[in-house]
Enzyme design. Structure first.
Site, PDB file in Angstrom:
ATOM      1  N   ASP A 229       0.614  -1.376   0.085  1.00  0.00           N
ATOM      2  CA  ASP A 229       0.236   0.173   0.386  1.00  0.00           C
ATOM      3  C   ASP A 229       1.175   1.060  -0.117  1.00  0.00           C
ATOM      4  OD1 ASP A 229      -2.076  -1.301   2.362  1.00  0.00           O
ATOM      5  OD2 ASP A 229      -2.515  -1.580   0.042  1.00  0.00           O
TER       6      ASP A 229
HETATM    7  N1  LIG Z   1       3.217  -6.504  -2.777  1.00  0.00           N
HETATM    8  C1  LIG Z   1       1.732  -5.530  -2.741  1.00  0.00           C
HETATM    9  N2  LIG Z   1       0.578  -7.229  -2.692  1.00  0.00           N
HETATM   10  C2  LIG Z   1      -1.287  -6.427  -2.448  1.00  0.00           C
HETATM   11  C3  LIG Z   1      -1.446  -4.460  -2.101  1.00  0.00           C
HETATM   12  C4  LIG Z   1       0.709  -4.060  -2.253  1.00  0.00           C
HETATM   13  O1  LIG Z   1       0.039  -2.433  -2.271  1.00  0.00           O
HETATM   14  N3  LIG Z   1       1.483  -4.522  -2.324  1.00  0.00           N
HETATM   15  N4  LIG Z   1      -1.827  -4.052  -1.986  1.00  0.00           N
HETATM   16  C5  LIG Z   1      -2.740  -5.207  -1.706  1.00  0.00           C
HETATM   17  C6  LIG Z   1      -4.369  -4.819  -1.383  1.00  0.00           C
HETATM   18  N5  LIG Z   1      -4.328  -4.844   0.601  1.00  0.00           N
HETATM   19  C7  LIG Z   1      -5.254  -3.365   0.569  1.00  0.00           C
HETATM   20  O2  LIG Z   1      -5.881  -2.860   0.218  1.00  0.00           O
HETATM   21  C8  LIG Z   1      -4.100  -5.140   1.448  1.00  0.00           C
HETATM   22  C9  LIG Z   1      -4.669  -7.322   1.108  1.00  0.00           C
HETATM   23  C10 LIG Z   1      -4.331  -8.417   2.359  1.00  0.00           C
HETATM   24  C11 LIG Z   1      -3.977  -7.853   4.085  1.00  0.00           C
HETATM   25  C12 LIG Z   1      -3.546  -8.867   4.125  1.00  0.00           C
HETATM   26  O3  LIG Z   1      -2.854  -8.631   5.241  1.00  0.00           O
HETATM   27  N6  LIG Z   1      -3.859  -9.859   4.670  1.00  0.00           N
HETATM   28  C13 LIG Z   1      -3.934 -10.704   5.076  1.00  0.00           C
HETATM   29  C14 LIG Z   1      -2.727 -11.614   4.376  1.00  0.00           C
HETATM   30  C15 LIG Z   1      -2.986 -12.606   3.161  1.00  0.00           C
HETATM   31  C16 LIG Z   1      -1.358 -12.508   2.580  1.00  0.00           C
HETATM   32  O4  LIG Z   1      -0.148 -12.835   3.380  1.00  0.00           O
HETATM   33  O5  LIG Z   1      -1.065 -12.849   1.427  1.00  0.00           O
HETATM   34  C17 LIG Z   1      -4.492 -10.761   6.948  1.00  0.00           C
HETATM   35  O6  LIG Z   1      -5.282 -10.059   6.504  1.00  0.00           O
HETATM   36  O7  LIG Z   1      -3.342 -10.625   7.296  1.00  0.00           O
HETATM   37  C18 LIG Z   1      -2.966  -6.431   3.649  1.00  0.00           C
HETATM   38  C19 LIG Z   1      -3.636  -5.294   2.330  1.00  0.00           C
HETATM   39  C20 LIG Z   1      -3.542  -6.292  -2.671  1.00  0.00           C
HETATM   40  N7  LIG Z   1      -1.692  -7.159  -2.478  1.00  0.00           N
END
Ligand SMILES: Nc1nc2c(c(=O)[nH]1)N[C@@H](CN(C=O)c1ccc(C(=O)N[C@@H](CCC(=O)O)C(=O)O)cc1)CN2
Length: 285
Positions: A229
């Protein structure tokens, strides 16, 4: 629909006196009319950006014009591109369970208001299949777990390649992309984050905002980078809230803002109106 002979010209170069005059002079030399133009000299990057929607005279030799322009661009050490104004870049949409942004993009696509051609939908859940069926689009269910992320991203890259997608949109796709995938998709993966960044990065931003007692919530469309983000911001919007708004109310209020901001960013990117400049964007919206 753009008129015949209508093209989009994008240029970027070191900011020097005469750049704009040189470009517009070349257009005039070839009797090309300017329907819409934007330009900006970024004091931070020292670069000058031009975006033009131009109409070329019927029967014009575009190859000869591009060759002439290339000579000017070489002299000015300018990067440029020229493409038909009615070209629709191909976009692959990705979502998880929340489907308000996906639904909005598909509605705009159906009415040719997106500026891009949707080539398919990818999700880590099967819920979004309904939307793909409804819009007669290919659907790819690619489940993701921590231990299977590398394999899942390989499958995604195959889908991007096979679909001929020019760019990818994370329409509330809630999985963090690996650094390697971010590098491969640099400048062509747009995410909608449900807060006014840089506030409340990461997961559950509305709950973070509620705990902070905010009086504004917002949404941010940005390019995806390895730094979660923190990618270059393309579009944002905010709305006032007060002490009565619970996290669920913030989520409800945020839906329309998220969809509107994402659609604006997707269309701007699709129309070539977004330039990268010193880690930020110049958007000729
Ligand atoms: N490398 C990136 N990947 C993603 C981004 C980014 O900017 N760089 N944006 C996200 C979307 N997002 C918020 O908009 C977001 C999505 C998911 C999580 C998160 O922590 N999710 C899980 C962990 C899932 C995983 O490890 O894959 C959790 O809730 O613990 C945070 C922000 C899309 N991807």
């Amino acid at each position: 629909m753009a008129e015949p002979g209508s093209y989009i010209l994008r240029t970027e170069a070191k900011d020097e006196v005469g750049i704009l005059a040189g470009v517009t002079g070349l257009l005039a030399e070839h009797s090309i009319s300017i329907a819409e133009s934007h330009d900006f000299g970024d004091p931070v990057s020292g670069k000058f950006f031009i975006w033009v929607r131009m109409t070329c005279p019927e029967g014009m030799d575009m190859a000869a014009f591009e060759k002439r322009f290339a000579g000017f661009a070489e002299w000015r050490k300018m990067q440029f591109s020229i493409r038909p104004a009615d070209y629709r870049p191909r976009v692959l949409l990705m979502a998880s369970k929340m489907d308000h942004c996906l639904s909005d993009l598909l509605f705009r696509h159906r009415h040719d208001r997106l500026g891009a051609e949707v080539v398919g939908i990818v999700s880590n859940h099967d819920d979004a299949r309904w939307h793909a069926d409804r819009h007669d689009l290919p659907f790819h269910h690619i489940p993701v777990a921590k231990e299977t992320k590398a394999e899942a991203e390989e499958k995604l890259l195959v889908r991007i390649e096979d679909s001929g997608a020019d760019f990818v949109v994370l329409a509330r796709y809630m999985q963090v992309l690996t650094d390697d995938l971010c590098r491969k998709l640099e400048g062509r993966c747009i995410n909608i984050h449900h807060s006014a960044l840089p506030s409340f990065k990461g997961a559950r931003p509305y709950h973070q905002a509620y705990s902070r007692g905010v009086k504004l919530i917002g949404a941010t469309a940005h390019y995806v980078t390895a730094d979660l983000d923190e990618g270059p911001i393309i579009a944002q919007e905010a709305v006032s809230v007060d002490h009565r708004a619970t996290p669920d109310r913030l989520i409800e209020l945020g839906r329309d803002i998220e969809a509107r901001v994402l659609a604006r960013a997707v269309r701007a990117h699709a129309e070539g109106r977004v330039f990268m400049s010193a880690g930020r964007t110049v958007v000729f919206d």
